[in-house]
Design a protein around this motif. Structure first.
Motif, PDB file in Angstrom:
ATOM      1  N   MET A   1       3.974   2.352  -2.708  1.00 40.33           N
ATOM      2  CA  MET A   1       4.032   1.397  -1.604  1.00 40.33           C
ATOM      3  C   MET A   1       2.621   1.000  -1.168  1.00 40.33           C
ATOM      4  N   LEU A   2       1.737   1.982  -0.977  1.00 39.36           N
ATOM      5  CA  LEU A   2       0.363   1.705  -0.560  1.00 39.36           C
ATOM      6  C   LEU A   2      -0.372   0.876  -1.603  1.00 39.36           C
ATOM      7  N   HIS A   3      -0.210   1.252  -2.854  1.00 41.96           N
ATOM      8  CA  HIS A   3      -0.877   0.554  -3.952  1.00 41.96           C
ATOM      9  C   HIS A   3      -0.397  -0.888  -4.048  1.00 41.96           C
TER      10      HIS A   3
ATOM     11  N   ALA B   1      -1.830  -2.969  -1.172  1.00 45.65           N
ATOM     12  CA  ALA B   1      -3.272  -3.186  -1.322  1.00 45.65           C
ATOM     13  C   ALA B   1      -3.577  -4.166  -2.457  1.00 45.65           C
ATOM     14  N   CYS B   2      -2.852  -4.071  -3.552  1.00 42.51           N
ATOM     15  CA  CYS B   2      -3.118  -4.954  -4.696  1.00 42.51           C
ATOM     16  C   CYS B   2      -2.833  -6.418  -4.377  1.00 42.51           C
ATOM     17  N   GLY B   3      -1.899  -6.667  -3.480  1.00 39.07           N
ATOM     18  CA  GLY B   3      -1.605  -8.032  -3.089  1.00 39.07           C
ATOM     19  C   GLY B   3      -2.775  -8.677  -2.362  1.00 39.07           C
ATOM     20  N   THR B   4      -3.540  -7.875  -1.657  1.00 42.65           N
ATOM     21  CA  THR B   4      -4.675  -8.389  -0.885  1.00 42.65           C
ATOM     22  C   THR B   4      -5.994  -8.200  -1.619  1.00 42.65           C
ATOM     23  N   TYR B   5      -6.140  -7.067  -2.256  1.00 42.78           N
ATOM     24  CA  TYR B   5      -7.378  -6.715  -2.957  1.00 42.78           C
ATOM     25  C   TYR B   5      -7.049  -6.433  -4.430  1.00 42.78           C
TER      26      TYR B   5
ATOM     27  N   LYS C   1      -6.493  -2.055 -11.112  1.00 40.41           N
ATOM     28  CA  LYS C   1      -7.038  -1.244 -12.207  1.00 40.41           C
ATOM     29  C   LYS C   1      -6.689   0.236 -12.046  1.00 40.41           C
ATOM     30  N   LEU C   2      -6.313   0.631 -10.843  1.00 36.53           N
ATOM     31  CA  LEU C   2      -5.995   2.028 -10.557  1.00 36.53           C
ATOM     32  C   LEU C   2      -4.487   2.260 -10.618  1.00 36.53           C
ATOM     33  N   THR C   3      -4.104   3.485 -10.931  1.00 35.67           N
ATOM     34  CA  THR C   3      -2.693   3.843 -10.812  1.00 35.67           C
ATOM     35  C   THR C   3      -2.392   4.030  -9.323  1.00 35.67           C
ATOM     36  N   PRO C   4      -1.130   3.986  -8.930  1.00 35.89           N
ATOM     37  CA  PRO C   4      -0.801   4.224  -7.523  1.00 35.89           C
ATOM     38  C   PRO C   4      -1.329   5.568  -7.010  1.00 35.89           C
ATOM     39  N   GLN C   5      -1.245   6.597  -7.829  1.00 36.47           N
ATOM     40  CA  GLN C   5      -1.729   7.913  -7.407  1.00 36.47           C
ATOM     41  C   GLN C   5      -3.244   7.927  -7.249  1.00 36.47           C
ATOM     42  N   GLN C   6      -3.951   7.259  -8.166  1.00 35.31           N
ATOM     43  CA  GLN C   6      -5.413   7.169  -8.029  1.00 35.31           C
ATOM     44  C   GLN C   6      -5.797   6.407  -6.766  1.00 35.31           C
ATOM     45  N   PHE C   7      -5.089   5.325  -6.493  1.00 36.57           N
ATOM     46  CA  PHE C   7      -5.382   4.553  -5.293  1.00 36.57           C
ATOM     47  C   PHE C   7      -5.135   5.385  -4.035  1.00 36.57           C
ATOM     48  N   GLN C   8      -4.026   6.085  -4.018  1.00 38.20           N
ATOM     49  CA  GLN C   8      -3.708   6.903  -2.844  1.00 38.20           C
ATOM     50  C   GLN C   8      -4.790   7.959  -2.614  1.00 38.20           C
ATOM     51  N   ARG C   9      -5.264   8.584  -3.674  1.00 38.58           N
ATOM     52  CA  ARG C   9      -6.337   9.581  -3.540  1.00 38.58           C
ATOM     53  C   ARG C   9      -7.634   8.937  -3.068  1.00 38.58           C
ATOM     54  N   LEU C  10      -7.957   7.761  -3.592  1.00 41.11           N
ATOM     55  CA  LEU C  10      -9.155   7.044  -3.168  1.00 41.11           C
ATOM     56  C   LEU C  10      -9.070   6.685  -1.683  1.00 41.11           C
TER      57      LEU C  10
END
Length: 139
Positions: free
Chosen positions: A33-35, A38-42, A47-56
């Motif tokens: 959901m977070l990924h 975020a991808c819609g705006t940025y 390039k990141l997986t949802p899990q990578q994005f959440q950790r970032l």
């Protein structure tokens, strides 16, 4: 840290640190959901997986919260970090369809969760303004 900065830094820092720690332990559905949002705006985050994005995101929140809560971190540093973080969140609010009432800055029911982050921008800008006033000797 100035005594007058302690209340907004403590309240905001504790909140941001807590949300970062919660995201660090988040599940796959939350990450997706977070990924997606975020991808819609940025788009760079595609390039990141949802899990990578959440950790970032969690790392950014933990770092920002820690800066705010650490007394020896100058207000200008804490304020800059919070202002950048809050600006990115408000970018989501401004650019995500359905978050605002048509033709207005006011949130829809769905947008309240992001619109409330405007208080963090206010705290960050207040810390920066305090640092500028101190630098200019206008305290």
């Amino acid at each position: 840290m100035k005594l007058r900065q302690a209340p907004p830094r403590a309240a905001t820092g504790a909140f941001v640190l807590h949300t970062g720690l919660q995201k660090w332990k988040g599940d796959d559905a939350t990450a997706e959901m977070l990924h997606g949002m975020a991808c819609g705006t940025y788009p760079v985050f595609k390039k990141l997986t949802p899990q990578q994005f959440q950790r970032l995101l969690a790392c950014g929140e933990i770092a920002t919260g820690t800066l705010l809560l650490t007394p020896f971190v100058p207000g200008v540093v804490a304020g800059a970090a919070l202002t950048g973080f809050a600006s990115a969140l408000l970018g989501l609010y401004a650019r995500t369809p359905g978050m605002r009432q048509p033709g207005s800055v006011w949130p829809t029911q769905e947008g309240i969760a992001l619109a409330k982050d405007s208080w963090m921008l206010g705290v960050g800008l207040g810390l920066l303004a305090d640092a500028v006033a101190e630098y200019r000797g206008q305290e």
